[in-house]
Design a protein around this motif. Structure first.
Motif, PDB file in Angstrom:
ATOM      1  N   ALA A   1       0.811  -1.219   0.000  1.00 43.03           N
ATOM      2  CA  ALA A   1       0.000   0.000   0.000  1.00 43.03           C
ATOM      3  C   ALA A   1       0.844   1.270   0.000  1.00 43.03           C
ATOM      4  N   SER A   2       2.095   1.180   0.437  1.00 44.97           N
ATOM      5  CA  SER A   2       2.922   2.384   0.470  1.00 44.97           C
ATOM      6  C   SER A   2       3.189   2.914  -0.937  1.00 44.97           C
ATOM      7  N   CYS A   3       3.197   2.062  -1.919  1.00 41.90           N
ATOM      8  CA  CYS A   3       3.387   2.506  -3.306  1.00 41.90           C
ATOM      9  C   CYS A   3       2.080   2.499  -4.103  1.00 41.90           C
ATOM     10  N   HIS A   4       1.298   1.439  -3.949  1.00 41.09           N
ATOM     11  CA  HIS A   4       0.089   1.281  -4.757  1.00 41.09           C
ATOM     12  C   HIS A   4      -1.137   1.948  -4.137  1.00 41.09           C
ATOM     13  N   GLY A   5      -0.988   2.495  -2.926  1.00 46.02           N
ATOM     14  CA  GLY A   5      -2.093   3.157  -2.241  1.00 46.02           C
ATOM     15  C   GLY A   5      -2.870   2.182  -1.375  1.00 46.02           C
ATOM     16  N   PRO A   6      -3.561   2.696  -0.357  1.00 45.07           N
ATOM     17  CA  PRO A   6      -4.301   1.843   0.577  1.00 45.07           C
ATOM     18  C   PRO A   6      -5.340   0.947  -0.098  1.00 45.07           C
ATOM     19  N   SER A   7      -5.960   1.440  -1.161  1.00 36.43           N
ATOM     20  CA  SER A   7      -6.968   0.628  -1.861  1.00 36.43           C
ATOM     21  C   SER A   7      -6.366  -0.122  -3.048  1.00 36.43           C
ATOM     22  N   LEU A   8      -5.044  -0.012  -3.213  1.00 31.05           N
ATOM     23  CA  LEU A   8      -4.301  -0.612  -4.326  1.00 31.05           C
ATOM     24  C   LEU A   8      -4.735  -0.050  -5.679  1.00 31.05           C
ATOM     25  N   SER A   9      -5.273   1.180  -5.658  1.00 32.59           N
ATOM     26  CA  SER A   9      -5.763   1.801  -6.896  1.00 32.59           C
ATOM     27  C   SER A   9      -4.672   2.554  -7.649  1.00 32.59           C
ATOM     28  N   GLY A  10      -3.449   2.527  -7.136  1.00 33.23           N
ATOM     29  CA  GLY A  10      -2.333   3.146  -7.829  1.00 33.23           C
ATOM     30  C   GLY A  10      -2.234   4.633  -7.554  1.00 33.23           C
ATOM     31  N   GLN A  11      -1.079   5.166  -7.923  1.00 24.70           N
ATOM     32  CA  GLN A  11      -0.845   6.602  -7.776  1.00 24.70           C
ATOM     33  C   GLN A  11       0.388   6.963  -8.583  1.00 24.70           C
ATOM     34  N   GLU A  12       0.325   8.105  -9.247  1.00 27.11           N
ATOM     35  CA  GLU A  12       1.442   8.579 -10.066  1.00 27.11           C
ATOM     36  C   GLU A  12       1.968   7.471 -10.980  1.00 27.11           C
ATOM     37  N   GLN A  13       3.224   7.051 -10.783  1.00 24.44           N
ATOM     38  CA  GLN A  13       3.817   6.039 -11.656  1.00 24.44           C
ATOM     39  C   GLN A  13       3.525   4.617 -11.202  1.00 24.44           C
ATOM     40  N   MET A  14       2.784   4.454 -10.122  1.00 19.08           N
ATOM     41  CA  MET A  14       2.464   3.125  -9.613  1.00 19.08           C
ATOM     42  C   MET A  14       1.092   2.682 -10.133  1.00 19.08           C
ATOM     43  N   PRO A  15       1.013   1.474 -10.672  1.00 18.29           N
ATOM     44  CA  PRO A  15      -0.239   1.031 -11.281  1.00 18.29           C
ATOM     45  C   PRO A  15      -1.319   0.645 -10.279  1.00 18.29           C
ATOM     46  N   ARG A  16      -2.545   0.686 -10.775  1.00 14.59           N
ATOM     47  CA  ARG A  16      -3.675   0.114 -10.038  1.00 14.59           C
ATOM     48  C   ARG A  16      -3.544  -1.391 -10.161  1.00 14.59           C
ATOM     49  N   ILE A  17      -3.429  -2.073  -9.025  1.00 13.45           N
ATOM     50  CA  ILE A  17      -3.396  -3.540  -9.059  1.00 13.45           C
ATOM     51  C   ILE A  17      -4.698  -4.124  -8.511  1.00 13.45           C
ATOM     52  N   ALA A  18      -5.513  -3.277  -7.902  1.00 17.63           N
ATOM     53  CA  ALA A  18      -6.814  -3.723  -7.401  1.00 17.63           C
ATOM     54  C   ALA A  18      -7.671  -4.214  -8.563  1.00 17.63           C
TER      55      ALA A  18
END
Length: 146
Positions: free
Chosen positions: A81-98
């Protein structure tokens, strides 16, 4: 489609970055080459914005609840979650894996772990280094269940 990631709802920067890496031959994805080789930077920006606005749809796959629970433990330990976000929806250069396809996630995680993914993020490779196939499968089921 089997073994194909969903681009819907991916962060704009992530999509643009991946398309540029593919166009420039840094990230080699054979099936994508005919589509990206002649894209201009403006084309890439427009495509990235388009996909970011789409709502992700369910894949129809049924994540295994036990594997997803094991994956949740691993994801917490690995701090996904530190890279992909708490909901795993991604942010900036990190993909949504949810909600991503399980088959795609397993193969992508293996490629990161085995250092066979060209143009890969070395932080991701380090995060999954040494994990077993079973652990990668659990992570994929967890991401798909989100």
């Amino acid at each position: 489609m089997a073994n194909t990631p969903s681009l819907a709802g991916q962060p704009t920067f992530f999509v643009a970055n991946q398309l540029i890496l593919m166009r420039e031959g840094v990230r080699r994805v054979a099936v994508m080459m005919p589509f990206v080789k002649d894209l201009t930077d403006s084309d890439i920006e427009a495509l990235a914005e388009h996909f970011a606005k789409l709502t992700p749809e369910l894949t129809g796959e049924q994540p295994d609840p036990q594997l997803a629970a094991r994956g949740a433990e691993l994801a917490s330990r690995l701090r996904c979650a530190s890279c992909h976000g708490p909901s795993l929806s991604g942010q900036e250069q990190m993909p949504r894996i949810a909600g991503q396809r399980i088959d795609y996630m397993i193969e992508a995680l293996k490629a990161y772990r085995d250092n066979t993914r060209s143009g890969a993020d070395t932080l991701m490779s380090a995060a999954v280094y040494g994990l077993s196939d079973a652990e990668l499968r659990a992570l994929a089921h967890y991401a798909a269940s989100r």
